[in-house]
Scaffold this motif. Structure first.
Motif, PDB file in Angstrom:
ATOM      1  N   LYS A  38       0.829  -1.224   0.000  1.00  0.00           N
ATOM      2  CA  LYS A  38       0.000   0.000   0.000  1.00  0.00           C
ATOM      3  C   LYS A  38       0.853   1.260   0.000  1.00  0.00           C
ATOM      4  CE  LYS A  38      -4.370  -1.507   1.939  1.00  0.00           C
ATOM      5  NZ  LYS A  38      -5.073  -1.776   3.201  1.00  0.00           N
ATOM      6  N   ILE A  39       1.925   1.231   0.762  1.00  0.00           N
ATOM      7  CA  ILE A  39       2.855   2.361   0.764  1.00  0.00           C
ATOM      8  C   ILE A  39       4.223   1.852   0.322  1.00  0.00           C
ATOM      9  CG2 ILE A  39       4.033   4.101   2.171  1.00  0.00           C
ATOM     10  CD1 ILE A  39       1.533   4.191   3.950  1.00  0.00           C
ATOM     11  N   HIS A  40       4.759   2.487  -0.698  1.00  0.00           N
ATOM     12  CA  HIS A  40       6.080   2.092  -1.213  1.00  0.00           C
ATOM     13  C   HIS A  40       6.775   3.351  -1.722  1.00  0.00           C
ATOM     14  CE1 HIS A  40       8.546  -0.955  -3.835  1.00  0.00           C
ATOM     15  NE2 HIS A  40       9.320  -0.053  -3.255  1.00  0.00           N
ATOM     16  N   VAL A  74      10.913  10.525   7.023  1.00  0.00           N
ATOM     17  CA  VAL A  74       9.891  10.171   6.027  1.00  0.00           C
ATOM     18  C   VAL A  74       9.035   9.007   6.534  1.00  0.00           C
ATOM     19  CG1 VAL A  74       9.533   9.260   3.690  1.00  0.00           C
ATOM     20  CG2 VAL A  74      11.139  11.152   4.069  1.00  0.00           C
ATOM     21  N   VAL A  75       9.661   8.047   7.210  1.00  0.00           N
ATOM     22  CA  VAL A  75       8.894   6.960   7.843  1.00  0.00           C
ATOM     23  C   VAL A  75       7.827   7.550   8.767  1.00  0.00           C
ATOM     24  CG1 VAL A  75       9.098   5.168   9.637  1.00  0.00           C
ATOM     25  CG2 VAL A  75      10.616   5.123   7.657  1.00  0.00           C
ATOM     26  N   LYS A  76       8.222   8.545   9.559  1.00  0.00           N
ATOM     27  CA  LYS A  76       7.268   9.193  10.478  1.00  0.00           C
ATOM     28  C   LYS A  76       6.214   9.959   9.695  1.00  0.00           C
ATOM     29  CE  LYS A  76      10.655   9.830  14.198  1.00  0.00           C
ATOM     30  NZ  LYS A  76      11.616  10.799  14.761  1.00  0.00           N
ATOM     31  N   LYS A  81       5.908   4.665  11.520  1.00  0.00           N
ATOM     32  CA  LYS A  81       6.817   4.338  12.627  1.00  0.00           C
ATOM     33  C   LYS A  81       6.179   3.355  13.602  1.00  0.00           C
ATOM     34  CE  LYS A  81       9.805   6.133  16.169  1.00  0.00           C
ATOM     35  NZ  LYS A  81       9.684   6.956  17.366  1.00  0.00           N
ATOM     36  N   GLU A  82       4.908   3.564  13.924  1.00  0.00           N
ATOM     37  CA  GLU A  82       4.263   2.699  14.910  1.00  0.00           C
ATOM     38  C   GLU A  82       3.753   1.398  14.293  1.00  0.00           C
ATOM     39  OE1 GLU A  82       4.830   3.637  17.810  1.00  0.00           O
ATOM     40  OE2 GLU A  82       5.428   5.669  17.252  1.00  0.00           O
ATOM     41  N   SER A  83       3.181   1.490  13.083  1.00  0.00           N
ATOM     42  CA  SER A  83       2.581   0.293  12.468  1.00  0.00           C
ATOM     43  C   SER A  83       3.630  -0.663  11.921  1.00  0.00           C
ATOM     44  CB  SER A  83       1.617   0.711  11.348  1.00  0.00           C
ATOM     45  OG  SER A  83       2.269   1.499  10.391  1.00  0.00           O
ATOM     46  N   GLY A  84       4.804  -0.143  11.604  1.00  0.00           N
ATOM     47  CA  GLY A  84       5.885  -0.987  11.090  1.00  0.00           C
ATOM     48  C   GLY A  84       6.074  -0.835   9.594  1.00  0.00           C
ATOM     49  N   TYR A  85       7.218  -1.256   9.149  1.00  0.00           N
ATOM     50  CA  TYR A  85       7.590  -1.065   7.744  1.00  0.00           C
ATOM     51  C   TYR A  85       8.812  -1.929   7.449  1.00  0.00           C
ATOM     52  CZ  TYR A  85      10.835   1.953  10.215  1.00  0.00           C
ATOM     53  OH  TYR A  85      11.766   2.414  11.095  1.00  0.00           O
ATOM     54  N   ILE A 107       8.713   0.356   2.679  1.00  0.00           N
ATOM     55  CA  ILE A 107       7.496  -0.366   2.301  1.00  0.00           C
ATOM     56  C   ILE A 107       6.659  -0.635   3.549  1.00  0.00           C
ATOM     57  CG2 ILE A 107       6.607  -2.443   1.164  1.00  0.00           C
ATOM     58  CD1 ILE A 107       9.294  -2.669  -0.267  1.00  0.00           C
ATOM     59  N   GLY A 108       5.364  -0.350   3.460  1.00  0.00           N
ATOM     60  CA  GLY A 108       4.491  -0.591   4.602  1.00  0.00           C
ATOM     61  C   GLY A 108       3.046  -0.308   4.257  1.00  0.00           C
ATOM     62  N   GLY A 109       2.264   0.005   5.312  1.00  0.00           N
ATOM     63  CA  GLY A 109       0.852   0.312   5.103  1.00  0.00           C
ATOM     64  C   GLY A 109      -0.043  -0.895   5.187  1.00  0.00           C
TER      65      GLY A 109
END
Ligand code: AMP
Length: 117
Positions: A38-40, A74-76, A81-85, A107-109
């Motif tokens: 979802k996020i990349h 950028v992660v923040k 940051k909290e959900s992980g990546y 990569i995350g989301g």
């Protein structure tokens, strides 16, 4: 040797557009055109480095620290940051690196499981 015509060099020079997340004099972060989740987002230093080894061996510690501080910013900014990546750097033929300008994938989301991208 660094290839000035690689696609990320063209993006840095604004010869090719990108979907920008963050930019300053030293770094550029933009959405991957072919997202693996979802996020990349891709993060690149603007200096001419082909891969991870060049980035570490040809720059100073301040440059490296500044780059990874921006990665964390950028992660923040992306709310990861909290959900992980996952942070990925592909390098060389076996690593599957396609673009010869050093970059990290953020990569995350969504849950990424154990798959390797
Ligand atoms: P790598 O395999 O680590 O070199 O990753 C290169 C990444 O760049 C891939 O995930 C591509 O989808 C991405 N990519 C290639 N061209 C573009 C572009 N013009 N804009 C955004 N991402 C791109």
């Amino acid at each position: 040797m660094y290839d000035d015509n690689n696609i990320f060099a063209k993006i840095i020079r604004s010869e090719i557009p990108c979907d920008k997340v963050y930019e300053d004099d030293d770094v550029l972060f933009f959405y991957d055109i072919n997202p693996a989740a979802k996020i990349h987002v891709l993060g690149i230093p603007k200096i001419k480095c082909s891969n991870f080894a060049d980035f570490i061996e040809q720059t100073n510690e301040q440059t490296i620290k500044k780059f990874f501080n921006k990665v964390l910013d950028v992660v923040k900014m992306l709310g990861l940051k909290e959900s992980g990546y996952r942070l990925i750097t592909n390098s060389g033929f076996n690593g599957g690196q396609e673009v010869p300008h050093y970059h990290v994938h953020i990569i995350g989301g969504e849950p990424l499981g154990r798959k390797i991208n």
